[in-house]
Design an enzyme around this catalytic site. Structure first.
Site, PDB file in Angstrom:
ATOM      1  N   VAL A 184      -7.254  -6.457   4.607  1.00 41.18           N
ATOM      2  CA  VAL A 184      -8.020  -6.506   3.368  1.00 41.18           C
ATOM      3  C   VAL A 184      -9.427  -7.000   3.670  1.00 41.18           C
ATOM      4  O   VAL A 184      -9.601  -8.032   4.339  1.00 41.18           O
ATOM      5  CB  VAL A 184      -7.350  -7.424   2.323  1.00 41.18           C
ATOM      6  CG1 VAL A 184      -8.154  -7.428   1.024  1.00 41.18           C
ATOM      7  CG2 VAL A 184      -5.914  -6.987   2.053  1.00 41.18           C
ATOM      8  N   GLY A 216       1.208  -7.049   8.542  1.00 39.07           N
ATOM      9  CA  GLY A 216       1.921  -5.984   9.211  1.00 39.07           C
ATOM     10  C   GLY A 216       1.620  -4.614   8.644  1.00 39.07           C
ATOM     11  O   GLY A 216       1.700  -3.614   9.351  1.00 39.07           O
ATOM     12  N   MET A 217       1.250  -4.555   7.351  1.00 36.41           N
ATOM     13  CA  MET A 217       1.061  -3.255   6.729  1.00 36.41           C
ATOM     14  C   MET A 217      -0.409  -2.864   6.634  1.00 36.41           C
ATOM     15  O   MET A 217      -0.759  -1.693   6.726  1.00 36.41           O
ATOM     16  CB  MET A 217       1.675  -3.247   5.334  1.00 36.41           C
ATOM     17  CG  MET A 217       1.573  -1.913   4.626  1.00 36.41           C
ATOM     18  SD  MET A 217       2.393  -1.933   3.012  1.00 36.41           S
ATOM     19  CE  MET A 217       1.962  -0.296   2.433  1.00 36.41           C
ATOM     20  N   GLY A 218      -1.284  -3.846   6.449  1.00 35.92           N
ATOM     21  CA  GLY A 218      -2.676  -3.492   6.259  1.00 35.92           C
ATOM     22  C   GLY A 218      -3.597  -4.669   6.448  1.00 35.92           C
ATOM     23  O   GLY A 218      -3.184  -5.781   6.774  1.00 35.92           O
ATOM     24  N   ASP A 239       8.660  -8.610  -2.873  1.00 37.78           N
ATOM     25  CA  ASP A 239       8.122  -9.402  -1.755  1.00 37.78           C
ATOM     26  C   ASP A 239       7.320 -10.579  -2.291  1.00 37.78           C
ATOM     27  O   ASP A 239       6.196 -10.834  -1.853  1.00 37.78           O
ATOM     28  CB  ASP A 239       7.265  -8.532  -0.839  1.00 37.78           C
ATOM     29  CG  ASP A 239       6.921  -9.241   0.475  1.00 37.78           C
ATOM     30  OD1 ASP A 239       7.668 -10.157   0.865  1.00 37.78           O
ATOM     31  OD2 ASP A 239       5.900  -8.887   1.094  1.00 37.78           O
ATOM     32  N   ALA A 241      -8.065 -10.764   5.142  1.00 42.08           N
ATOM     33  CA  ALA A 241      -6.700 -11.025   5.594  1.00 42.08           C
ATOM     34  C   ALA A 241      -6.175  -9.785   6.293  1.00 42.08           C
ATOM     35  O   ALA A 241      -6.666  -8.670   6.082  1.00 42.08           O
ATOM     36  CB  ALA A 241      -5.805 -11.387   4.413  1.00 42.08           C
TER      37      ALA A 241
END
Length: 375
Positions: A27, A23-25, A134, A20
């Site tokens: 995986v 916006g942040m990272g 979140d 996956a």
């Protein structure tokens, strides 16, 4: 930062496939030569952004202190060149968001069960002083091996205690459709455990309806609805379940369930309550029709006990169905003549005695139904 390709190394780990990205990272499923199983490797995509780097390390610190069956465990974190990475358990199974996209809303009982499991894990995080902030279906993973929900991605985690530089009043953090009002500026933007209660209530509504509580064509439109409007109606659900969700989604944080444990307990109580009654009139009508049918069957059998009836389904229980009625005593207003009236002559076999207990039984060959009065 360029995303690694399968086969490339990040520190001591080799990336196997992309699972996956956001916006942040991103995986990956990854492997280290000295480990017996694959892990989930989360990479920070913007290592030159000080705020994101700080949040990334915050996630590593927070999750490293948490250990609960309904939370995804963090094994370690590190830096390789310009890449920051986080090593977590690899959960076999997709997210609840993937389930919604593939199969639509969950069954009501199953959705409540999954939310209860998530609430147990988040309650442990709250006890350790950690907020999630979140919560959404994509952050609830279904572990198909252990058959339970695991909460992941504390990337926007915050401390419950002292104010810190990462919690900025008015800063919007989280996914718009599942945000609590205080996350978009209400109540001064102060978040707390009730913020996660709201988030999990919003996830429950999403699992039951297939959509978040608020939707609009633009981000501004969604945020305006979060601030000022009631959530989309939750249709087709028991009244008790709707009441739990409505309370969790209250605009005022003080009106929500005070803790995750309280939310889970309310959901359990709604599950234990059983089917809701549709009204006394319908219940009375059902009872009346049932008694009428029983009386008609008893009359047929009492008038012709030797009549051949259709062969019934085999009776598995040796205990006949017992239907008890209260003994009827003469009323004080009865006349002396009525009280001195001689007993009625014996009726035909299997006749019902008025007001006497009776039971139903099949004959030994299971071809006849008898209504037997008790002496």
């Amino acid at each position: 930062m360029r995303l690694p390709q399968p086969g490339e190394a990040v520190g001591p780990y080799t990336c196997l496939r992309l699972l996956a990205s956001g916006g942040m990272g991103a995986v990956y499923e990854a492997r280290r030569p000295d480990l017996p199983r694959s892990v989930a490797l989360k990479l920070l995509l913007a290592p030159d952004d000080p705020d994101l780097v700080a949040r990334f390390h915050r996630e590593a610190e927070a999750c490293g202190r948490l250990d609960h069956p309904n939370l995804v465990r963090v094994h370690e974190s590190g830096v390789a060149g310009q890449a920051c990475y986080l090593v977590m358990e690899l959960v076999q199974g997709g997210s609840l968001q993937a389930h919604l996209e593939r199969a639509g809303p969950l069954d009501s009982e199953l959705a409540r069960q999954r939310i209860g499991e998530a609430a147990a894990g988040i309650a442990q995080a709250h006890a350790a002083g950690v907020l999630h902030r979140d919560l959404k279906p994509s952050n609830l993973l279904w572990d198909e091996v252990l058959d339970r929900v695991r909460v992941v991605d504390f990337g926007l985690t915050g401390r419950l205690s002292a104010a810190d530089s990462l919690t900025v009043t008015g800063e919007i953090l989280g996914t718009p459709g599942y945000l609590a009002p205080e996350q978009v500026g209400a109540a001064g933007g102060v978040t707390g455990p009730a913020t996660d209660v709201y988030g999990l209530g919003a996830v429950l509504q999403g699992l039951l309806s297939g959509r978040p509580p608020f939707a609009a064509k633009s981000l501004v439109g969604v945020l305006a609805k979060v601030m000022n409007e009631k959530p989309l109606p939750l249709e087709g659900q028991p009244r008790r379940v709707r009441a739990v969700v409505e309370r969790a989604l209250a605009k005022d944080a003080s009106e929500r369930q005070p803790t995750m444990r309280a939310l889970a307990e309310e959901l359990q109580a709604a599950s234990r309550a059983g089917p809701e009654r549709r009204g006394g009139a319908l219940l009375g009508l059902g009872v009346s029709l049932g008694l009428l049918a029983l009386g008609s069957a008893a009359w047929v059998v009492s008038r012709d006990p030797e009549a051949s009836l259709p062969t019934p389904a085999p009776l598995r229980s040796a205990t006949p169905l017992l239907v008890s009625e209260p003994e009827v005593s003469p009323t004080p207003s009865a006349s002396p003549a009525a009280r001195e009236r001689p007993p009625a002559a014996p009726r035909e076999p299997f006749a019902l005695e008025g007001g006497r207990p009776f039971h139903l039984a099949y004959s030994p060959d299971a071809r006849h139904l008898a209504v037997l009065s008790r002496a």
